[in-house]
Design a protein around this motif. Sequence first.
Motif, PDB file in Angstrom:
ATOM      1  N   SER A 103      44.074  49.690  32.786  1.00  0.00           N
ATOM      2  CA  SER A 103      43.071  50.694  32.421  1.00  0.00           C
ATOM      3  C   SER A 103      42.061  50.102  31.435  1.00  0.00           C
ATOM      4  O   SER A 103      40.852  50.341  31.549  1.00  0.00           O
ATOM      5  N   LEU A 127      47.430  61.284  27.815  1.00  0.00           N
ATOM      6  CA  LEU A 127      46.355  61.758  26.951  1.00  0.00           C
ATOM      7  C   LEU A 127      45.917  60.687  25.961  1.00  0.00           C
ATOM      8  O   LEU A 127      44.728  60.514  25.695  1.00  0.00           O
ATOM      9  N   GLU A 130      43.417  58.268  27.393  1.00  0.00           N
ATOM     10  CA  GLU A 130      42.134  58.963  27.513  1.00  0.00           C
ATOM     11  C   GLU A 130      41.420  59.029  26.156  1.00  0.00           C
ATOM     12  O   GLU A 130      40.220  58.728  26.055  1.00  0.00           O
ATOM     13  N   GLN A 131      42.149  59.390  25.117  1.00  0.00           N
ATOM     14  CA  GLN A 131      41.544  59.526  23.788  1.00  0.00           C
ATOM     15  C   GLN A 131      41.048  58.189  23.246  1.00  0.00           C
ATOM     16  O   GLN A 131      39.949  58.098  22.703  1.00  0.00           O
ATOM     17  N   SER A 134      38.027  56.774  25.236  1.00  0.00           N
ATOM     18  CA  SER A 134      36.833  57.564  24.911  1.00  0.00           C
ATOM     19  C   SER A 134      36.219  57.116  23.579  1.00  0.00           C
ATOM     20  O   SER A 134      35.004  57.068  23.441  1.00  0.00           O
ATOM     21  N   ILE A 140      35.502  58.678  30.917  1.00  0.00           N
ATOM     22  CA  ILE A 140      36.809  58.875  31.537  1.00  0.00           C
ATOM     23  C   ILE A 140      36.983  60.321  31.974  1.00  0.00           C
ATOM     24  O   ILE A 140      36.643  61.243  31.241  1.00  0.00           O
ATOM     25  N   LYS A 141      37.474  60.494  33.195  1.00  0.00           N
ATOM     26  CA  LYS A 141      37.799  61.818  33.728  1.00  0.00           C
ATOM     27  C   LYS A 141      39.219  61.739  34.259  1.00  0.00           C
ATOM     28  O   LYS A 141      39.600  60.759  34.902  1.00  0.00           O
ATOM     29  N   THR A 142      39.995  62.782  33.976  1.00  0.00           N
ATOM     30  CA  THR A 142      41.393  62.764  34.399  1.00  0.00           C
ATOM     31  C   THR A 142      41.766  64.073  35.088  1.00  0.00           C
ATOM     32  O   THR A 142      41.011  65.034  35.075  1.00  0.00           O
ATOM     33  N   HIS A 145      44.909  64.996  32.138  1.00  0.00           N
ATOM     34  CA  HIS A 145      45.541  63.875  31.435  1.00  0.00           C
ATOM     35  C   HIS A 145      46.512  63.092  32.308  1.00  0.00           C
ATOM     36  O   HIS A 145      47.255  62.254  31.806  1.00  0.00           O
ATOM     37  N   PHE A 149      42.837  58.737  37.275  1.00  0.00           N
ATOM     38  CA  PHE A 149      41.873  58.562  36.184  1.00  0.00           C
ATOM     39  C   PHE A 149      40.608  57.967  36.779  1.00  0.00           C
ATOM     40  O   PHE A 149      40.689  57.010  37.549  1.00  0.00           O
ATOM     41  N   ILE A 151      37.425  55.918  35.542  1.00  0.00           N
ATOM     42  CA  ILE A 151      37.025  55.165  34.360  1.00  0.00           C
ATOM     43  C   ILE A 151      35.726  54.424  34.657  1.00  0.00           C
ATOM     44  O   ILE A 151      35.570  53.829  35.725  1.00  0.00           O
TER      45      ILE A 151
END
Length: 194
Positions: A103, A127, A130-131, A134, A140-142, A145, A149, A151
Amino acid sequence: MINKFSFVTIHPSELSGIIKPPSSKSFTQRSCVAALLRNGKSILNNVGNSDDEINAIEIIKQLGAKVIKKENSLIIKSEFPNNIKNFTTINCGESGLAFRIFSSIIALLNIETTITGYGSLIHRPHLFIEQILSQLQVEIKTNNHKLPFKIKGVLQPKNIEIDGSLSSQFLTGLLFAYSYKNIDATIKVNNLVS
């Protein structure tokens, strides 16, 4: 089951020979990432053929590495990111390690990429990945969570603080990405457990 009237006799003996244990699939996956980012020729010996290792090899091929398999060795030639094939999806199979490491590597690219998998991997929440991504200017879209993903980089390293108890595997990928960008930035890790 041995009944009470069975006897076993053990005679002293000596073993000799050479044993070559199977490789660690996690070492192989990490070595594939290192070879991808190295830009040049790398040789990995004693590579196994687990699903996780095969997935990692396929992912680095999608990311531009040329891979030649000779018996249980891999010759990897990489010019990352120059030879990237057109792709929109990376499939990590059931490998949480592959997802967590790649990722960050995929976030180095200015290409929208969907990371997928199957089995238990798609049911686990991520999560924290993702955090953190970001924070590093990665779009990023999930799926609440969870995988898939989406990216899109480009990852911009900066001084951050992360909880090491959540995933040392993700930290590995982040360290690879930071070193590749060669930017003076730090990652402070709290609660490192492995």
